[in-house]
Design a protein around this motif. Structure first.
Motif, PDB file in Angstrom:
ATOM      1  N   GLU A 144      56.571  31.948  46.922  1.00 21.61           N
ATOM      2  CA  GLU A 144      56.325  33.048  47.855  1.00 21.61           C
ATOM      3  C   GLU A 144      54.993  33.720  47.546  1.00 21.61           C
ATOM      4  O   GLU A 144      54.213  34.017  48.455  1.00 21.61           O
ATOM      5  N   LEU A 145      54.719  33.934  46.271  1.00 18.44           N
ATOM      6  CA  LEU A 145      53.453  34.550  45.865  1.00 18.44           C
ATOM      7  C   LEU A 145      52.272  33.669  46.281  1.00 18.44           C
ATOM      8  O   LEU A 145      51.286  34.157  46.832  1.00 18.44           O
ATOM      9  N   ARG A 146      52.383  32.367  46.027  1.00 12.21           N
ATOM     10  CA  ARG A 146      51.310  31.446  46.451  1.00 12.21           C
ATOM     11  C   ARG A 146      51.112  31.479  47.953  1.00 12.21           C
ATOM     12  O   ARG A 146      49.980  31.419  48.439  1.00 12.21           O
ATOM     13  N   GLY A 147      52.203  31.548  48.688  1.00 12.34           N
ATOM     14  CA  GLY A 147      52.107  31.618  50.145  1.00 12.34           C
ATOM     15  C   GLY A 147      51.374  32.871  50.593  1.00 12.34           C
ATOM     16  O   GLY A 147      50.525  32.816  51.489  1.00 12.34           O
TER      17      GLY A 147
ATOM     18  N   TYR B  16      40.856  36.434  54.879  1.00 11.92           N
ATOM     19  CA  TYR B  16      39.495  36.808  54.481  1.00 11.92           C
ATOM     20  C   TYR B  16      38.474  35.767  54.946  1.00 11.92           C
ATOM     21  O   TYR B  16      37.340  36.113  55.265  1.00 11.92           O
ATOM     22  N   ALA B  17      38.872  34.505  54.989  1.00  9.75           N
ATOM     23  CA  ALA B  17      37.953  33.464  55.469  1.00  9.75           C
ATOM     24  C   ALA B  17      37.690  33.630  56.968  1.00  9.75           C
ATOM     25  O   ALA B  17      36.564  33.439  57.430  1.00  9.75           O
ATOM     26  N   GLU B  18      38.712  33.997  57.714  1.00 10.71           N
ATOM     27  CA  GLU B  18      38.559  34.179  59.162  1.00 10.71           C
ATOM     28  C   GLU B  18      37.853  35.483  59.510  1.00 10.71           C
ATOM     29  O   GLU B  18      37.189  35.578  60.536  1.00 10.71           O
ATOM     30  N   HIS B  19      38.008  36.492  58.656  1.00  6.78           N
ATOM     31  CA  HIS B  19      37.416  37.808  58.900  1.00  6.78           C
ATOM     32  C   HIS B  19      36.731  38.290  57.624  1.00  6.78           C
ATOM     33  O   HIS B  19      37.247  39.179  56.941  1.00  6.78           O
ATOM     34  N   PRO B  20      35.579  37.697  57.289  1.00  5.65           N
ATOM     35  CA  PRO B  20      34.917  38.074  56.043  1.00  5.65           C
ATOM     36  C   PRO B  20      34.502  39.542  56.042  1.00  5.65           C
ATOM     37  O   PRO B  20      34.225  40.133  57.082  1.00  5.65           O
ATOM     38  N   GLN B  21      34.465  40.082  54.851  1.00 11.83           N
ATOM     39  CA  GLN B  21      34.091  41.480  54.669  1.00 11.83           C
ATOM     40  C   GLN B  21      32.576  41.636  54.847  1.00 11.83           C
ATOM     41  O   GLN B  21      31.797  40.838  54.348  1.00 11.83           O
ATOM     42  N   ALA B  22      32.177  42.653  55.544  1.00  7.72           N
ATOM     43  CA  ALA B  22      30.745  42.916  55.730  1.00  7.72           C
ATOM     44  C   ALA B  22      30.153  43.412  54.411  1.00  7.72           C
ATOM     45  O   ALA B  22      30.824  44.071  53.627  1.00  7.72           O
ATOM     46  N   ASP B  23      28.868  43.091  54.166  1.00  3.41           N
ATOM     47  CA  ASP B  23      28.214  43.511  52.922  1.00  3.41           C
ATOM     48  C   ASP B  23      28.257  45.025  52.745  1.00  3.41           C
ATOM     49  O   ASP B  23      28.518  45.518  51.650  1.00  3.41           O
TER      50      ASP B  23
ATOM     51  N   GLU C  54      49.225  34.618  48.789  1.00  3.43           N
ATOM     52  CA  GLU C  54      47.819  34.489  48.391  1.00  3.43           C
ATOM     53  C   GLU C  54      47.055  33.600  49.362  1.00  3.43           C
ATOM     54  O   GLU C  54      45.913  33.887  49.715  1.00  3.43           O
ATOM     55  N   GLU C  55      47.677  32.525  49.796  1.00  8.51           N
ATOM     56  CA  GLU C  55      47.032  31.615  50.747  1.00  8.51           C
ATOM     57  C   GLU C  55      46.796  32.305  52.083  1.00  8.51           C
ATOM     58  O   GLU C  55      45.734  32.157  52.687  1.00  8.51           O
ATOM     59  N   ARG C  56      47.769  33.083  52.553  1.00  6.80           N
ATOM     60  CA  ARG C  56      47.585  33.827  53.808  1.00  6.80           C
ATOM     61  C   ARG C  56      46.443  34.835  53.667  1.00  6.80           C
ATOM     62  O   ARG C  56      45.647  35.006  54.591  1.00  6.80           O
TER      63      ARG C  56
END
Length: 84
Positions: A50-53, A62-69, A55-57
């Motif tokens: 469950e924890l791995r799941g 974050y990959a789909e909506h990267p944080q702005a600098d 973390e993967e989500r």
């Protein structure tokens, strides 16, 4: 005592000889019976899955909506260790 067993189901699993021996040794070492050891190990494995799941989500999010600098820089001071 009946209530405890009433909520549990009896199942049959197949283990190879080495795994069964290691299970019995671990059960003796931890002063539990074989069933309790297997239940605890399965709970821990499911918790880790469950924890791995999660973390993967998070990674995918974050990959789909990267944080702005600029957004990351605003938290930079919070992430630093305080000076002593």
């Amino acid at each position: 005592m009946w209530n405890i067993f009433h909520t549990m189901q009896i199942i049959q699993i197949v283990l190879d000889k080495k795994l069964l021996q290691a299970t019995d040794q671990a059960a003796r070492r931890t002063k539990r019976n074989r069933s309790a050891l297997v239940r605890d190990a399965l709970r821990e494995h499911l918790r880790r899955l469950e924890l791995r799941g999660r973390e993967e989500r998070d990674r995918q999010g974050y990959a789909e909506h990267p944080q702005a600098d600029a957004e990351a820089q605003s938290w930079e001071a919070e992430a630093r260790w305080p000076r002593e």
